[in-house]
Motif scaffolding. Structure first.
Motif, PDB file in Angstrom:
ATOM      1  N   PRO A   1       0.831  -1.207   0.000  1.00  8.60           N
ATOM      2  CA  PRO A   1       0.000   0.000   0.000  1.00  8.60           C
ATOM      3  C   PRO A   1       0.860   1.249   0.000  1.00  8.60           C
ATOM      4  O   PRO A   1       1.963   1.259   0.539  1.00  8.60           O
ATOM      5  N   VAL A   2       0.314   2.309  -0.612  1.00  8.89           N
ATOM      6  CA  VAL A   2       1.023   3.576  -0.608  1.00  8.89           C
ATOM      7  C   VAL A   2       1.133   4.104   0.809  1.00  8.89           C
ATOM      8  O   VAL A   2       2.145   4.644   1.216  1.00  8.89           O
ATOM      9  N   ALA A   3       0.085   3.948   1.581  1.00 10.47           N
ATOM     10  CA  ALA A   3       0.089   4.425   2.954  1.00 10.47           C
ATOM     11  C   ALA A   3      -1.038   3.722   3.708  1.00 10.47           C
ATOM     12  O   ALA A   3      -1.916   3.108   3.119  1.00 10.47           O
ATOM     13  N   THR A   4      -0.956   3.795   5.015  1.00 15.31           N
ATOM     14  CA  THR A   4      -1.960   3.151   5.845  1.00 15.31           C
ATOM     15  C   THR A   4      -3.334   3.770   5.602  1.00 15.31           C
ATOM     16  O   THR A   4      -3.488   4.966   5.583  1.00 15.31           O
ATOM     17  N   ALA A   5      -4.323   2.910   5.411  1.00 18.66           N
ATOM     18  CA  ALA A   5      -5.706   3.362   5.275  1.00 18.66           C
ATOM     19  C   ALA A   5      -6.598   2.228   5.745  1.00 18.66           C
ATOM     20  O   ALA A   5      -6.151   1.091   5.885  1.00 18.66           O
ATOM     21  N   ARG A   6      -7.854   2.519   5.974  1.00 15.06           N
ATOM     22  CA  ARG A   6      -8.773   1.486   6.439  1.00 15.06           C
ATOM     23  C   ARG A   6     -10.136   1.707   5.792  1.00 15.06           C
ATOM     24  O   ARG A   6     -10.467   2.813   5.370  1.00 15.06           O
ATOM     25  N   ASP A   7     -10.906   0.616   5.737  1.00 11.28           N
ATOM     26  CA  ASP A   7     -12.267   0.732   5.232  1.00 11.28           C
ATOM     27  C   ASP A   7     -13.078   1.616   6.173  1.00 11.28           C
ATOM     28  O   ASP A   7     -12.787   1.718   7.365  1.00 11.28           O
ATOM     29  N   VAL A   8     -14.108   2.240   5.640  1.00 11.65           N
ATOM     30  CA  VAL A   8     -14.953   3.114   6.447  1.00 11.65           C
ATOM     31  C   VAL A   8     -15.903   2.259   7.282  1.00 11.65           C
ATOM     32  O   VAL A   8     -16.706   1.503   6.722  1.00 11.65           O
ATOM     33  N   PRO A   9     -15.843   2.363   8.619  1.00 10.30           N
ATOM     34  CA  PRO A   9     -16.759   1.578   9.460  1.00 10.30           C
ATOM     35  C   PRO A   9     -18.210   1.943   9.180  1.00 10.30           C
ATOM     36  O   PRO A   9     -18.520   3.035   8.692  1.00 10.30           O
ATOM     37  N   THR A  10     -19.106   1.047   9.538  1.00 14.09           N
ATOM     38  CA  THR A  10     -20.518   1.232   9.235  1.00 14.09           C
ATOM     39  C   THR A  10     -21.075   2.515   9.845  1.00 14.09           C
ATOM     40  O   THR A  10     -21.807   3.261   9.182  1.00 14.09           O
TER      41      THR A  10
ATOM     42  N   PHE B   1       3.555   7.674  11.835  1.00 14.26           N
ATOM     43  CA  PHE B   1       2.794   8.638  12.621  1.00 14.26           C
ATOM     44  C   PHE B   1       1.318   8.263  12.682  1.00 14.26           C
ATOM     45  O   PHE B   1       0.714   8.266  13.757  1.00 14.26           O
ATOM     46  N   GLU B   2       0.727   7.940  11.545  1.00 16.86           N
ATOM     47  CA  GLU B   2      -0.704   7.641  11.534  1.00 16.86           C
ATOM     48  C   GLU B   2      -1.016   6.433  12.413  1.00 16.86           C
ATOM     49  O   GLU B   2      -2.050   6.402  13.107  1.00 16.86           O
ATOM     50  N   LYS B   3      -0.133   5.464  12.429  1.00 18.76           N
ATOM     51  CA  LYS B   3      -0.326   4.291  13.284  1.00 18.76           C
ATOM     52  C   LYS B   3      -0.375   4.689  14.757  1.00 18.76           C
ATOM     53  O   LYS B   3      -1.114   4.098  15.544  1.00 18.76           O
TER      54      LYS B   3
END
Length: 301
Positions: free
Chosen positions: A18-27, A240-242
């Motif tokens: 991945p280019v950078a950390t990301a996550r699916d949008v929670p419900t 940092f995002e982590k």
């Protein structure tokens, strides 16, 4: 020398990384997003008269939801876009040259003094490392529209949530919009945050033009990681995002069942201020939001 098979495996792994950390949008966040878009415009406007695009209509507002979060919205269901900010520390370890074309880079962000006061070996935020949001508008021009998030409980360097490109990204409130343009603008983030959203095609002068980005700010000291609650000296966006992910995950729980814009009733009770949410410790009913009761030392439904 590496074998051909090893080289192929290495190339495949790099391509898949991945280019950078990301996550699916929670419900709950997705429902919040859809409700806001569906309502057309917010009914609880804290300040209005802002614009998202050069030459665009000045119909954007800072809005407050029943869950007490603050977000940006225009009319006809439009949210903000994402212009690119490269302010702050220059030439750091994550600088890959994509900010080089920016025409309005400044060498300082709004809360540089606070960052420096953390004593973590950095003097300011780095747009290539720290995923910060440009939030709030200052200025002294006659008739200029302003908005100070601090007047509504949003604290500098607090964690924010950004819904962009079907992803949820956590950032911080790191800078403010000034009065250096023809109109007071909204919808801007550091290049590291924008890259996490939309990839490395992003540059200092090439952002995301669609008005579909939701910026969410959370009031209260609970949203502030402080000197020791984030990896301020990180040398990469991912690191940092982590470091703010756990706090971000905690904050978005406020969005459960929100009504979106101050109108109507939430489908489930929501937290109205920091420290009084479902599951928080309490001594009596006064320690919990009006939707909760204090049972066995915790705010409960």
């Amino acid at each position: 020398m590496l074998s051909q098979t090893t080289l192929q495996l290495l190339a495949t792994s790099l391509a898949m990384a991945p280019v950078a950390t990301a996550r699916d949008v929670p419900t709950n966040v997705r429902n919040f997003y859809n409700t806001i878009v569906g309502q057309g415009q917010c009914s609880n406007k804290l300040a209005s008269g802002f614009t998202a695009k050069d030459g665009g209509p000045s119909d954007y507002a800072y809005c407050q939801d029943k869950s007490n979060v603050i977000y940006i919205q225009g009319t006809k269901g439009r949210l903000a876009d994402m212009d690119i900010d490269c302010d702050g520390r220059q030439g750091g370890p994550a600088d890959d040259g994509r900010c080089g074309k920016s025409q309005d880079t400044q060498s300082i962000t709004s809360f540089a003094d606070t960052v420096r006061g953390y004593n973590k070996g950095i003097s300011d935020l780095d747009a290539k490392i720290h995923p910060y949001v440009v939030f709030g508008n200052s200025g002294s021009k006659s008739g200029w529209k302003t908005f100070d998030p601090k007047a509504h409980g949003i604290q500098p360097l607090s964690v924010m949530a950004v819904v962009c490109g079907n992803k949820l990204i956590y950032g911080i409130w790191g800078d403010e919009n000034g009065d250096d343009g023809p109109k007071p603008m909204v919808g801007e983030a550091s290049i590291s945050l924008a890259t996490a959203c939309y990839g490395k095609s992003i540059t200092g002068n090439n952002g995301h033009d669609e008005t579909d980005v939701l910026y969410i700010a959370f009031p209260g000291s609970e949203a502030v990681p402080g000197a020791n609650g984030a990896n301020w000296a990180a040398t990469s966006y991912d690191a940092f995002e982590k470091s703010i992910q756990a706090k971000g995950d905690q904050l978005i729980q406020r969005l459960g069942g929100s009504s979106g814009g101050g109108g109507g009733s939430p489908t489930t009770p929501t937290c109205s201020w920091a420290g009084h949410c479902l599951g928080d410790q309490c001594k009596n009913e006064n320690d919990c939001d009006q939707d909760w009761t204090c049972k066995n030392g915790k705010c409960s439904a």
